[in-house]
Design an enzyme around this catalytic site. Structure first.
Site: not given
Length: 474
Positions: A22, A120
């Site tokens: 990520h 995110d």
């Protein structure tokens, strides 16, 4: 003036989930924005902040300047992103946003004011921060558009019927086509299903419609049908990928040779020297990512399969919990048995390895970042999907792009389901030694050229980044 030192009016606060799959693509997108004069404040969580400070030093050597802040994570001391992944996810998924809000309020006072919050998808609570501060918000989605379209379908169109993963049933999803049960993300099946992971993934689809943008690490030419389907469903998709350091793709910044956020020390010199000694397309590179844990039995099967194949291989494998060296995973005498035909390291500079002319195949878990890295370097895949989104990625690799082969699992005498050594041997030889492998390599190179075109001046992703910068600069 360093890239990203901030002469423009746009200021983005970026918040990534603290795991390499990520963090790395969000760092790369931040670098892309910084190269256009956008000020980036990259916010990390306290337990991971040391890694981001290390990344800052790496980025400064590349001539890239980001700002770094941290916020409390309320996690116990000593948490580990591999062994404690689900504990960390559970905590960060359901946080409240007051700490982030305070950071943004301070940045607005010291200036220039924040014009966009990039976060995110696994942190939906940022939506409330965006609302409270009246700042536009961009969701950062780290899986494929195909996986996003699958979740969108089962959120709004069709209720999931809890089919068995090994059943012969199939579902038809618009813009994707028929998906067999084994091709769906593992969140649709136990144990992730019973742990509530599917409910979480479906709920996150709601954040698509409440955001100003959904930033996707993909490109229109790669997943056009899924991307267009999402856009037709009013998802504000902005494709900006593949998010790969510039030196390996568009080459606008030759100094941009790594993401900057590697979780472990890379054994670069040893890998490159060994690869330099091997013929073109003769090496199988083996890596299963930064969080996958593989049983000792499976490691033995991989080792035996690679040895039996007779081909060269470079294998990045970390010591398991409680081990001091990787060699504790293998049988006695394995190190001597390898000779010069194999090299085993704890962690490798993956993009440099994949970009090396001696590498002819990548045995991978098919995580989305590894998939895009192989594609961007024109390397065919030996697909060993494990969990999460990886089965769907594997289907794309094998059936749509035709740049890899899928390894089959079988059940051994002890009842363990795994990739057997003889299947590994057979598939390695197929990709390295056969005409089929040469055709897979041609397809992979075509994908590489398509990826490069998307990121070059006037390409789809480059144009989308330009458009995003203009919108957040208003």
């Amino acid at each position: 003036m360093a890239r990203g030192s901030g002469s423009g009016s746009a200021h983005v606060v970026a918040l990534a989930f603290p795991q390499a799959g990520h963090t790395n693509p969000m760092l790369q997108f931040s670098k892309d924005l910084a190269s256009q004069g956008v000020i980036i404040t990259f916010v990390s969580f306290a337990f991971d902040h040391h890694r981001m400070l290390k990344a800052d030093k790496t980025l400064q050597r590349m001539g890239i300047r980001l700002r770094f802040e941290s916020i409390p994570d309320h996690l116990p001391p000593g948490v580990d992103i591999v062994s404690d992944l689900f504990k960390i996810f559970g905590q960060l998924y359901q946080m409240e946003g007051s700490d982030l809000e305070k950071v943004i309020q301070r940045l607005n006072v010291t200036g220039p004011p924040v014009t966009c919050i990039l976060h995110d998808v696994f942190m939906p609570w940022v939506a409330q921060v965006s609302h409270n501060l009246n700042i536009p918000r961009a969701v950062f989605y780290t899986q494929s558009a195909t996986v996003g379209a699958i979740y969108h379908h089962f959120k709004y169109v069709q209720k999931w019927n809890n089919c068995e993963q090994d059943s012969k049933d199939a579902v038809v999803i618009p813009a994707i086509g028929e998906m067999r049960m084994p091709d769906l993300p593992s969140s649709f099946f136990p144990p992730l299903l019973t742990a509530g992971y599917l409910d979480i993934c479906l709920s996150l689809v709601d954040s698509f419609n409440r955001a100003s943008w959904v930033i996707w690490n993909s490109f229109d030419e790669l997943e056009g049908k899924a991307i267009n389907h999402l856009r037709e469903a009013n998802v504000p998709v902005c494709t900006v990928g593949p998010l790969i350091p510039s030196a390996f793709l568009d080459r606008r910044n030759s100094e941009d040779t790594q993401f900057g956020g590697s979780p472990w020390e890379e054994e670069t010199e040893e890998c490159m020297e060994w690869l330099n000694s091997k013929p073109p397309h003769s090496v199988v590179y083996v890596s299963f990512g930064s969080i996958a844990t593989i049983s000792t039995k499976q490691i033995w099967e991989i080792g035996r399969g690679l040895q039996s194949s007779g081909q060269n291989y470079l294998w990045a494998i970390r010591p398991s919990a409680g081990q001091t060296t990787v060699w504790e995973n293998f049988w006695e005498g394995f190190a001597e048995e390898i000779g010069d035909r194999g090299l085993i390291v704890k962690w490798s500079p993956q993009l440099k390895v994949l970009n090396h002319p001696s590498v002819g195949a990548f045995m991978s878990h098919c995580g989305w970042n590894s998939t895009l890295e192989a594609l961007s370097c024109g390397v065919p895949l030996l697909a060993c999907d494990l969990r999460f989104d990886q089965p769907a990625n594997c289907k794309l690799i094998v059936d749509l792009w035709k740049m890899g082969i899928k390894l089959r699992r079988t059940q051994n005498a002890d009842g363990d389901v795994m990739f057997a050594w003889d299947e590994i041997e057979r598939c390695v030889r197929r990709v390295i030694c056969s005409e089929e492998g040469a055709e897979l390599r041609k397809n992979a190179v075509r994908c590489k050229e398509s990826a490069k075109k998307a990121k070059m001046e006037g390409g789809s992703s480059h144009s989308n980044v330009n458009g995003f910068v203009k919108e957040i600069s208003k």
